[in-house]
Design an enzyme around this catalytic site. Structure first.
Site, mmCIF file in Angstrom:
data_model
loop_
_atom_site.group_PDB
_atom_site.id
_atom_site.type_symbol
_atom_site.label_atom_id
_atom_site.label_comp_id
_atom_site.label_asym_id
_atom_site.label_seq_id
_atom_site.Cartn_x
_atom_site.Cartn_y
_atom_site.Cartn_z
ATOM 1 N N ASP A 3 0.802 -1.221 0.000
ATOM 2 C CA ASP A 3 0.000 0.000 0.000
ATOM 3 C C ASP A 3 0.839 1.277 0.000
ATOM 4 O O ASP A 3 0.288 2.377 0.109
ATOM 5 C CB ASP A 3 -0.960 -0.009 1.188
ATOM 6 C CG ASP A 3 -2.099 -0.995 0.986
ATOM 7 O OD1 ASP A 3 -2.633 -1.044 -0.146
ATOM 8 O OD2 ASP A 3 -2.450 -1.715 1.931
ATOM 9 N N ASP A 14 -6.029 -5.170 -5.116
ATOM 10 C CA ASP A 14 -5.870 -3.771 -4.729
ATOM 11 C C ASP A 14 -4.563 -3.181 -5.248
ATOM 12 O O ASP A 14 -4.464 -1.980 -5.538
ATOM 13 C CB ASP A 14 -5.879 -3.627 -3.198
ATOM 14 C CG ASP A 14 -6.942 -4.440 -2.496
ATOM 15 O OD1 ASP A 14 -7.162 -5.601 -2.903
ATOM 16 O OD2 ASP A 14 -7.525 -3.946 -1.522
#
Length: 378
Positions: A94, A156
């Protein structure tokens, strides 16, 4: 260049988003909101994966309004993330969400050289997570002692690849782009099913690279269709095409987009999982709708006018529905902009609440409709 959409609701939505965010910044300041509970955004530690979305939202609105308190709070958020970039030992995939929406945004809008350095440093950490055998970016580090998740990759991460593409553009070094392309090739091969639905998690043997299984993750089941994962794929694949021009990415983005659009309910805002059984179909995920809408608007710009009109009109309908049916504009007791997000249904976390990434993508979608760029992923 296309002409910005002239719609009364679009202007109203932008103004109300700005006004509400200006109220929120007085309390949240340089904090890191994630999900709203009982009307107030709960603040997470700076290392949490959503840390970039609040400053990213502030930069979106500052870029048009010039309101100094928005820029100042965004810059303070970026500075606070230095402790994560320099001292935190659990950084994961992330990094892209976190530093694209802070340091890349600041560099694009202000030319801040320190922000450029931060973005390149984050890109180095992200590139270092590449598994050469499996051709994927590893998702997480172990959450507990003896846990082995070295073989996990998640959809993601398609949205984290722009940090690597941009690092190549900024530095002139193609290695970042090579890694991003290899990961996105893996997404096309291993994550997207023939019908356009998407796995959330794929497990590989980290030593041989063999694909072992698809995992449900935040979806209902391994073979279900988590709507936010579908949105990540639409947007991430379209961004990969934007940065590379590889037709495979565009074709796959269109396949996923058609699956997403074919499964929308009447109000154009998706259920949290398109294949959830009846007993689990209560909740929508407004954040998935907002993310998909912004991705569809970019996709519309990458195809011919006739095909683009389908994606553009679909995105417009989603954003208008979010504004009219899901907005918390007249509720001063609610800090979230957009209601009815679902974060993690299988674990019972943050269900039917505003989510900061839903707010970000909603405002980004408005900005795309109004041609209020630049957009940090690009």
């Amino acid at each position: 260049m296309k002409t910005a959409v002239a719609l009364d609701w679009l202007t109203e939505a932008w103004v109300k988003s700005l006004q509400k965010t200006q109220r929120n910044v007085r309390r949240i300041g340089d904090g890191f909101p994630h999900a709203s509970q009982n009307g107030r955004y709960q603040l997470e530690a700076p290392h949490w994966w959503t840390a970039g979305f609040w400053p990213g939202l502030l930069w979106l609105l500052y870029n048009d309004s010039g309101e100094p308190e928005l820029r100042e709070a965004a810059e303070r958020c970026e500075l606070k993330l230095d402790e994560v970039l320099n001292d935190y030992v659990r950084l994961d995939h992330d990094l892209g969400f976190m530093w694209t929406l802070t340091s890349i945004a600041a560099y694009k809008l202000t030319g801040n050289e320190a922000s450029k350095v931060r973005a390149l440093k984050a890109a180095n950490y992200l590139a270092a997570r590449f598994n050469i055998k499996g051709q994927y970016i590893r998702a997480w580090n172990p959450w507990s002692e003896r846990e082995d998740n070295a073989g996990l990759a998640i959809i993601d991460c398609a949205m984290n690849m722009p940090l690597l593409f941009l690092a190549s553009e900024i530095s002139g070094d193609p290695r970042y782009r090579h890694i991003a392309e290899a990961h996105m090739d893996t997404v096309v091969r291993d994550f997207v099913r023939a019908d356009g639905s998407v796995y959330h998690i794929v497990r590989y043997d980290p030593n041989t690279g063999e694909r072992l299984e698809g995992i449900g993750g935040q979806g209902f089941a391994p073979e279900s269709a988590w709507s936010r994962g579908t949105a990540w794929a639409i947007y991430g694949l379209t961004l990969a095409y934007h940065h590379t021009g590889k037709p495979m990415y565009l074709d796959t983005a269109k396949t996923v987009a058609h699956f997403f659009l074919a499964n929308l309910p009447d109000d154009h805002v998706p259920l949290w999982d398109f294949r959830a059984p009846d007993e689990a179909r209560t909740y929508r995920d407004s954040s998935a709708g907002a993310c998909a809408a912004s991705g569809l608007l970019l996709l519309a710009d990458k195809v011919d006018a006739g095909e683009g009109a389908l994606y553009r009109q679909s995105a417009l309908r989603m954003l208008e529905s979010l504004y009219r049916n899901y907005g918390a504009w007249d509720n001063d007791e609610e800090e979230g902009l957009i209601l009815h997000g679902t974060s993690h249904y299988p674990e019972g976390q943050n269900i039917d609440v505003p989510l900061i990434y839903g707010d970000f993508f909603f405002v980004e979608g408005l900005a795309r409709l109004s041609e209020k760029g630049p957009f940090y992923w690009e």
